[in-house]
Design an enzyme around this catalytic site. Structure first.
Site, mmCIF file in Angstrom:
data_model
loop_
_atom_site.group_PDB
_atom_site.id
_atom_site.type_symbol
_atom_site.label_atom_id
_atom_site.label_comp_id
_atom_site.label_asym_id
_atom_site.label_seq_id
_atom_site.Cartn_x
_atom_site.Cartn_y
_atom_site.Cartn_z
ATOM 1 N N ARG A 29 49.664 89.186 155.182
ATOM 2 C CA ARG A 29 49.812 87.750 155.408
ATOM 3 C C ARG A 29 49.954 87.004 154.084
ATOM 4 N NH1 ARG A 29 49.459 87.241 160.701
ATOM 5 N NH2 ARG A 29 48.022 88.645 161.781
ATOM 6 N N ASP A 30 50.864 86.018 154.091
ATOM 7 C CA ASP A 30 51.047 85.176 152.914
ATOM 8 C C ASP A 30 49.773 84.370 152.678
ATOM 9 O OD1 ASP A 30 53.807 84.022 151.324
ATOM 10 O OD2 ASP A 30 51.981 82.807 151.220
ATOM 11 N N HIS A 100 60.300 90.878 148.274
ATOM 12 C CA HIS A 100 59.519 90.662 149.499
ATOM 13 C C HIS A 100 60.351 89.854 150.469
ATOM 14 C CE1 HIS A 100 58.658 87.475 146.588
ATOM 15 N NE2 HIS A 100 58.535 86.648 147.604
HETATM 16 P P1 AMP Z 1 58.591 83.666 146.669
HETATM 17 O O1 AMP Z 1 58.569 82.210 146.336
HETATM 18 O O2 AMP Z 1 59.690 84.043 147.620
HETATM 19 O O3 AMP Z 1 58.529 84.546 145.439
HETATM 20 O O4 AMP Z 1 57.270 83.918 147.517
HETATM 21 C C1 AMP Z 1 56.074 84.383 146.974
HETATM 22 C C2 AMP Z 1 55.056 84.270 148.068
HETATM 23 O O5 AMP Z 1 53.943 85.068 147.742
HETATM 24 C C3 AMP Z 1 54.546 82.848 148.296
HETATM 25 O O6 AMP Z 1 54.803 82.456 149.651
HETATM 26 C C4 AMP Z 1 53.061 82.961 147.999
HETATM 27 O O7 AMP Z 1 52.264 82.134 148.818
HETATM 28 C C5 AMP Z 1 52.797 84.432 148.235
HETATM 29 N N1 AMP Z 1 51.663 84.995 147.512
HETATM 30 C C6 AMP Z 1 51.357 84.847 146.205
HETATM 31 N N2 AMP Z 1 50.257 85.545 145.901
HETATM 32 C C7 AMP Z 1 49.851 86.146 147.045
HETATM 33 C C8 AMP Z 1 48.777 87.017 147.379
HETATM 34 N N3 AMP Z 1 47.862 87.397 146.468
HETATM 35 N N4 AMP Z 1 48.668 87.428 148.659
HETATM 36 C C9 AMP Z 1 49.561 87.047 149.587
HETATM 37 N N5 AMP Z 1 50.609 86.246 149.334
HETATM 38 C C10 AMP Z 1 50.751 85.801 148.079
#
Ligand code: AMP
Length: 121
Positions: A29-30, A100
């Site tokens: 989960r995000d 991702h």
């Molecule tokens: P992006 O902007 O496509 O690189 O998305 C990165 C995503 O990773 C964002 O939606 C963040 O909220 C999520 N994220 C960052 N750190 C973590 C973490 N430790 N666990 C889960 N999600 C994360």
């Protein structure tokens, strides 16, 4: 030890709410959900972004699509619909430089995740 955040989650070195572990991918989960369902599907192999995908990653991509479909079913969003997206580079807002795919659903998502229909040219 790697300093890549998602490599460390995949390796179990950092906590995450993991919802699926598969051969080529891990889904969790995000941490800052943008929708009622917001899961990240992450390849076990480190790739900086979708721009680094090669032919040999076909099985990983097929698994990603299958996992997304199965999770959408499990999370109760299969019927209303869902989105699977990946960001590449600064204009897309990429913040984590390990490939991702965002699985999003549970609310109307509009034409873009962070945009409005008016923003689409
Ligand atoms: P992006 O902007 O496509 O690189 O998305 C990165 C995503 O990773 C964002 O939606 C963040 O909220 C999520 N994220 C960052 N750190 C973590 C973490 N430790 N666990 C889960 N999600 C994360």
């Amino acid at each position: 030890m790697t300093d890549c955040l998602f490599c460390r989650i995949v390796a179990g070195e950092l906590p995450a709410e993991i919802v699926r572990e598969a051969e080529h991918t891990v889904a969790f989960r995000d941490i800052a959900p943008q929708a009622p369902v917001h899961v990240l599907i992450v390849p076990r192999e480190h790739l900086g972004s979708a721009a680094e995908i090669e032919e040999r990653h076909g099985p990983m991509l097929a698994e990603t699509a299958r996992v997304a479909t199965e999770l959408a079913q499990a999370e109760g969003i299969a019927e209303r619909g869902w989105r699977l997206i990946t960001n590449v580079g600064p204009d897309a807002g990429q913040a984590v430089f390990h490939l991702h795919f965002h699985l999003l659903g549970g609310r109307p998502l509009g034409r873009l995740v962070q945009g409005s229909p008016e923003g689409v040219r």
